[in-house]
Design an enzyme around this catalytic site. Structure first.
Site: not given
Length: 321
Positions: A138-140, A237
């Site tokens: 997962l992105d930060k 996104r």
């Protein structure tokens, strides 16, 4: 630094006569991926009757197989006592609820303080599993659920399930715009042509499919549920921005903060305080690597998203009067 070597032995069943050595090895030692076994055949760590043979070598049945397992430890990741929100745990897998702001892997700019460091502290044996058992990311600034493999068997199984699109991943996202209905985004994604830190929809990109549906509408924003059919970097996104409904708080794909006309002071404050993409991995479902049973885990939305949703609901009620 390497783990101590282990040596495994087996005999080729007679009924496997005429099959390729790499295929036989994959059935005899299912804990390891085919690509890893092929590498070991080529390096001489997998031998047939004491001899090094090619992966395509046809077995006759009855030969002795000797496999030397050499699993490299993770380099550059040290155990760190970082709290983990564990939602499922057994001998084979972990499911953790990652908070926003936590980086998954050490890298440039983030040499420590990552999920991988935390996992190595929680279970030192994960040092013998590729990337400490992390099979997806997962992105930060995305919160939510991630599954972690604790054994090589589990690692192989989860990677295969992800590749076959058998892992169900569901997200909650808050996007700009009052969406009317859900839909499907089928648009290939690849590296942005001018910004190496971003992804973009491009004809020569890799296949990417996202399904979404409206969960709750507000005056100028919408809470949507997104389901991944593929798992490309920044997929949700990029796809939501592609359909002109970028995620709130997304600095890379959402542009500057957009305040709805006539927004209440509480909503203005909540939007300005929300400094990450409004995205949360809320549900994860996969087949258990050992039992084959379905494992489904859910995680509630984090406090910052709930506060933003409360402000959006109050603003919508205020303008409905």
């Amino acid at each position: 630094m390497n783990d101590p070597e282990s040596h495994l032995n087996a005999a080729v069943p007679v009924e496997m006569a005429g099959r390729r050595f790499d295929q036989v090895l994959a059935e005899l030692f299912p804990d390891y991926s085919r690509s890893r076994l092929t590498t070991w055949i080529k390096s001489g760590d997998a031998r047939l009757d004491g001899a090094t043979v090619a992966p395509r070598h046809l077995v006759r049945g009855g030969e002795a197989v000797a496999l030397r397992v050499r699993t490299e430890r993770e380099v550059g990741a040290e155990p760190e006592a970082i709290a983990l929100d564990i939602r499922h745990e057994d001998a084979d897998v972990l499911v953790v609820n990652k908070p926003p702001g936590l980086v998954v892997h050490p890298g440039a700019g983030n040499p420590a303080g990552t999920l991988q460091n935390a996992l190595l502290h929680h279970d030192p044996k994960l040092a013998g599993i590729p990337r400490a058992g992390i099979v997806h990311r997962l992105d930060k600034d995305t919160s939510g659920l991630m599954v972690v493999a604790r054994t090589m068997r589990a690692h192989t199984s989860l990677v295969e399930q992800l590749s076959a699109r058998d892992v169900h991943r569901q997200y909650a996202a808050i996007v700009y715009g009052a969406m009317i209905a859900g839909g499907r985004v089928d648009a290939p994604i690849g590296r942005h042509p001018h910004d190496r830190l971003k992804q973009a929809v491009r004809e020569d990109g890799r296949e990417a499919v996202t399904h979404y549906r409206v969960r709750e509408r507000f005056r100028a924003m919408t809470l949507v549920e997104c389901r991944l059919e593929t798992g490309r970097t920044h997929q949700i996104r990029v796809h939501m921005a592609h359909v002109k409904h970028p995620l709130i708080g997304d600095p890379q794909y959402g542009g500057l903060l957009k305040l709805p006309k006539g927004a209440t002071p509480q909503l203005v404050e909540a939007l300005r305080a929300f400094r990450r993409q409004a995205l949360h991995a809320e549900k994860l479902e996969f087949l258990h690597p050992r039992s084959g049973k379905s494992i489904a885990v859910e995680a509630e939305r984090p406090a910052d998203m709930e506060a933003l949703l409360a402000a959006l609901r109050a603003d919508t009620r205020e303008h409905a009067r």
